[in-house]
Write a protein that holds these residues in place. Structure first.
Motif, PDB file in Angstrom:
ATOM      1  N   UNK A  51      11.679  16.985   9.323  1.00 46.80           N
ATOM      2  CA  UNK A  51      10.878  17.402   8.170  1.00 46.80           C
ATOM      3  C   UNK A  51      10.848  18.912   7.961  1.00 46.80           C
ATOM      4  N   UNK A  52      10.973  19.674   9.054  1.00 51.33           N
ATOM      5  CA  UNK A  52      11.016  21.132   8.930  1.00 51.33           C
ATOM      6  C   UNK A  52      12.387  21.578   8.411  1.00 51.33           C
ATOM      7  N   UNK A  53      13.461  20.959   8.923  1.00 52.61           N
ATOM      8  CA  UNK A  53      14.804  21.283   8.421  1.00 52.61           C
ATOM      9  C   UNK A  53      14.897  20.978   6.927  1.00 52.61           C
ATOM     10  N   UNK A  54      14.247  19.911   6.494  1.00 45.88           N
ATOM     11  CA  UNK A  54      14.295  19.519   5.075  1.00 45.88           C
ATOM     12  C   UNK A  54      13.650  20.564   4.170  1.00 45.88           C
ATOM     13  N   UNK A  55      12.793  21.428   4.721  1.00 46.50           N
ATOM     14  CA  UNK A  55      12.168  22.471   3.909  1.00 46.50           C
ATOM     15  C   UNK A  55      13.210  23.432   3.329  1.00 46.50           C
ATOM     16  N   UNK A  56      14.305  23.631   4.054  1.00 43.89           N
ATOM     17  CA  UNK A  56      15.354  24.526   3.563  1.00 43.89           C
ATOM     18  C   UNK A  56      15.993  23.980   2.298  1.00 43.89           C
ATOM     19  N   UNK A  57      16.052  22.667   2.156  1.00 43.52           N
ATOM     20  CA  UNK A  57      16.696  22.039   1.001  1.00 43.52           C
ATOM     21  C   UNK A  57      15.710  21.686  -0.102  1.00 43.52           C
ATOM     22  N   UNK A  58      14.545  21.170   0.272  1.00 37.94           N
ATOM     23  CA  UNK A  58      13.590  20.651  -0.706  1.00 37.94           C
ATOM     24  C   UNK A  58      12.428  21.594  -1.003  1.00 37.94           C
ATOM     25  N   UNK A  59      12.310  22.676  -0.232  1.00 39.74           N
ATOM     26  CA  UNK A  59      11.169  23.565  -0.391  1.00 39.74           C
ATOM     27  C   UNK A  59      10.101  23.236   0.633  1.00 39.74           C
ATOM     28  N   UNK A  60       9.208  24.179   0.897  1.00 38.65           N
ATOM     29  CA  UNK A  60       8.235  23.995   1.974  1.00 38.65           C
ATOM     30  C   UNK A  60       7.276  22.846   1.693  1.00 38.65           C
ATOM     31  N   UNK A  61       7.003  22.556   0.415  1.00 40.55           N
ATOM     32  CA  UNK A  61       6.155  21.412   0.083  1.00 40.55           C
ATOM     33  C   UNK A  61       6.992  20.204  -0.322  1.00 40.55           C
ATOM     34  N   UNK A  62       8.098  20.439  -0.955  1.00 39.69           N
ATOM     35  CA  UNK A  62       8.973  19.336  -1.366  1.00 39.69           C
ATOM     36  C   UNK A  62       9.501  18.530  -0.193  1.00 39.69           C
ATOM     37  N   UNK A  63       9.580  19.165   0.972  1.00 38.09           N
ATOM     38  CA  UNK A  63      10.059  18.461   2.169  1.00 38.09           C
ATOM     39  C   UNK A  63       9.147  17.307   2.544  1.00 38.09           C
ATOM     40  N   UNK A  64       7.880  17.381   2.118  1.00 38.42           N
ATOM     41  CA  UNK A  64       6.967  16.273   2.414  1.00 38.42           C
ATOM     42  C   UNK A  64       7.447  14.976   1.768  1.00 38.42           C
ATOM     43  N   UNK A  65       8.040  15.094   0.596  1.00 42.12           N
ATOM     44  CA  UNK A  65       8.565  13.908  -0.084  1.00 42.12           C
ATOM     45  C   UNK A  65       9.708  13.293   0.720  1.00 42.12           C
ATOM     46  N   UNK A  66      10.648  14.141   1.143  1.00 38.74           N
ATOM     47  CA  UNK A  66      11.777  13.661   1.941  1.00 38.74           C
ATOM     48  C   UNK A  66      11.294  13.092   3.274  1.00 38.74           C
ATOM     49  N   UNK A  67      10.293  13.714   3.861  1.00 44.56           N
ATOM     50  CA  UNK A  67       9.775  13.255   5.147  1.00 44.56           C
ATOM     51  C   UNK A  67       9.074  11.912   5.010  1.00 44.56           C
ATOM     52  N   UNK A  68       8.305  11.723   3.946  1.00 45.72           N
ATOM     53  CA  UNK A  68       7.543  10.480   3.794  1.00 45.72           C
ATOM     54  C   UNK A  68       8.453   9.295   3.468  1.00 45.72           C
ATOM     55  N   UNK A  69       9.554   9.545   2.766  1.00 46.38           N
ATOM     56  CA  UNK A  69      10.527   8.465   2.545  1.00 46.38           C
ATOM     57  C   UNK A  69      11.047   7.966   3.886  1.00 46.38           C
ATOM     58  N   UNK A  70      11.404   8.906   4.751  1.00 42.11           N
ATOM     59  CA  UNK A  70      11.892   8.534   6.090  1.00 42.11           C
ATOM     60  C   UNK A  70      10.781   7.866   6.901  1.00 42.11           C
ATOM     61  N   UNK A  71       9.560   8.326   6.765  1.00 47.32           N
ATOM     62  CA  UNK A  71       8.446   7.748   7.517  1.00 47.32           C
ATOM     63  C   UNK A  71       8.197   6.297   7.107  1.00 47.32           C
ATOM     64  N   UNK A  72       8.252   6.020   5.809  1.00 52.87           N
ATOM     65  CA  UNK A  72       8.041   4.653   5.326  1.00 52.87           C
ATOM     66  C   UNK A  72       9.122   3.726   5.867  1.00 52.87           C
ATOM     67  N   UNK A  73      10.372   4.203   5.829  1.00 56.13           N
ATOM     68  CA  UNK A  73      11.481   3.414   6.372  1.00 56.13           C
ATOM     69  C   UNK A  73      11.272   3.149   7.857  1.00 56.13           C
TER      70      UNK A  73
END
Length: 485
Positions: free
Chosen positions: A88-110
């Motif tokens: 989720x921290x690595x995803x901040x580089x691509x999605x933004x510091x708050x946008x990474x939460x979206x990418x992280x929660x998709x993975x969390x639900x899965x």
């Protein structure tokens, strides 16, 4: 590295760059033994074996698929080893510091869905053992709770609770557990295969399963052509690759603890193509032997152990399957969901609390059992949701940022990765477009052909990543400083 003055909403000790990096190749290897050697892994391998029509086809399809898995895991693994941060921290580089939460929660639900699926598989093995008792069989048949038998519910809750104990002391405990659990399961699987081969009168690569039986068992797989055809083999390879869709994203949760890149590469080499092919061969041999011994296709290991004459052997098999499930759920699902949920509210939710939340969601999902049914369908439907995320992260890291990540800025609300108010519009639009073709159209409409579902994850990776590259070219971001370690 030490992070100085991080933004409170982006930091806690669990999300910080790894301080201890003592995982060698053997620990990385055992990430994969814990992940692969599970009831669901066996079930999927055995199911795909039926689609191949022959052992040679099976080895070819699984082997080539395993090489693709190895290459992709190296790409995301190297990023984790270099930066030392979780997914989720690595995803901040691509999605933004708050946008990474979206990418992280998709993975969390899965992860929650898979957590439930693996726990249900292990509880099924315990049920298969316990119903040897006449009284428990009567209880199993006579008691219904939430659409399941009372015995199934009890076994599910027990297995579910045992998994919570493993993460009490953090990631180092996870490493120690997987270092012995993975090899132990390998030994048990070999004993199962050898025992059945002896009972069948010998070892054979010729499965002898009639075509009408293969067609009956694979009829709902959504594959064009009969078992052994070109399209069937393509579907086998695609499904095998998609099975690891979740871990392509969060393998950096583990590689961040690696001593160096060489440890990641060696651990992946032995743990993926070598281990995957060997494990798949064992699954294939066991399926053949079981058919010869019992005259029916048994895709679940617990179905085989249920037929053992010996209570002792059945008990060993059930305990082994339970350990296998504990291993994969901790590695593939618990750890990821814990980091992902913690990333959303780092001040309030620690790694452990995030894991508890994920486990609670898996418990709520149990009455609905969305994982029941065709193995390939479940794998492809779940995997497709994560294709666009992987495409975007890999394109951003390797093609846009050229591997240069300012690790300190990943923890700064107003740093380089703020983008538009903390959200990278390029990534969000690309993820949305990729998801339309990987998930929404194939799963919720009839606009695309049936076979599209099998390759949904691939379309997600290519369309999401390609769209991101185009948008990054049209809407470039400011230069990023090299990684500081």
């Amino acid at each position: 590295m030490e992070i100085r003055d991080p933004s409170p909403g982006l930091y806690n000790e669990d999300l910080a760059p790894a301080r201890q990096r003592n995982w060698g190749a053997f620990s990385i290897f055992n990430v994969w033994t814990s992940d692969v050697h599970s009831l669901w892994g066996y079930y999927l391998a055995a199911s795909l074996f039926l689609l191949c029509g022959s052992f040679i086809n099976f080895v070819l399809a699984i082997g080539l698929g395993s090489l693709v898995i190895f290459a992709l895991m190296n790409l995301i693994g190297y990023a984790g080893e270099k930066t030392g941060v979780p997914y989720p921290v690595l995803a901040r580089a691509s999605f933004g510091v708050w946008g990474a939460n979206l990418a992280a929660m998709v993975r969390a639900v899965v992860a929650c869905f898979w957590y439930g699926a693996q726990t249900a598989a292990a509880s099924g093995a315990m049920v298969a053992l316990l119903i040897r008792s006449d009284s428990l069989m009567a209880f199993h048949k006579g008691t219904q709770v939430l659409g399941h038998s009372g015995l199934e519910v009890i076994c599910y809750v027990v297995i579910w609770a045992l998994q919570l104990l493993i993460i009490q002391k953090g990631m180092e405990t996870v490493r120690k557990f997987q270092d012995w659990a993975g090899p132990a399961v390998w030994v048990a699987m070999l004993i199962l295969a050898i025992g059945l081969c002896v009972k069948a009168g010998g070892f054979s690569f010729t499965h002898g399963i009639p075509m009408n039986v293969l067609l009956q068992k694979t009829g709902d797989a959504g594959v064009s052509g009969e078992p052994g055809s070109f399209w069937a083999l393509m579907a086998v390879g695609a499904t095998w690759i998609t099975y690891f869709a979740a871990l392509y994203l969060n393998f950096c949760d583990f590689s961040r603890y690696a001593k160096n890149r060489d440890a990641v590469k060696k651990g992946n080499l032995w743990g993926l193509p070598v281990n995957l092919i060997a494990f798949s061969l064992v699954a294939g041999v066991t399926t053949i032997a079981a058919f010869k011994v019992y005259g029916e296709v048994l895709l679940h290991p617990e179905q085989i152990s249920a037929k053992f004459d010996s209570w002792v052997l059945a008990l060993i098999a059930a305990l082994t399957f339970a350990v296998a499930t504990l291993g994969i759920n901790v590695v593939a699902n618990f750890v990821s969901a814990a980091f992902d949920i913690s990333n959303t509210f780092p001040k309030q939710i620690s790694f452990k609390k995030g894991g508890y939340i994920a486990a609670a969601i898996a418990l709520v999902l149990y009455p609905f059992a969305p994982w029941e049914g065709n193995a390939a369908h479940f794998v492809n439907a779940i995997g497709a949701t994560m294709g666009p995320l992987l495409g975007i992260i890999l394109v951003d890291y390797y093609l846009v940022a050229k591997g240069n990540i300012n690790v300190a800025a990943l923890y700064q609300e107003h740093g380089e990765y703020r983008y538009e108010g903390g959200w990278n519009v390029n990534a969000l639009v690309s993820a949305a477009v990729g998801s339309v073709f990987s998930t929404f159209l194939p799963n919720f409409t009839n606009l695309l052909p049936v076979w599209w579902n099998t390759y949904g994850w691939f379309f997600g990776v290519v369309i999401g990543g390609g769209m991101y590259l185009i948008m990054a070219t049209l809407r470039p971001r400011t230069a990023i400083a090299p990684t500081r370690a």
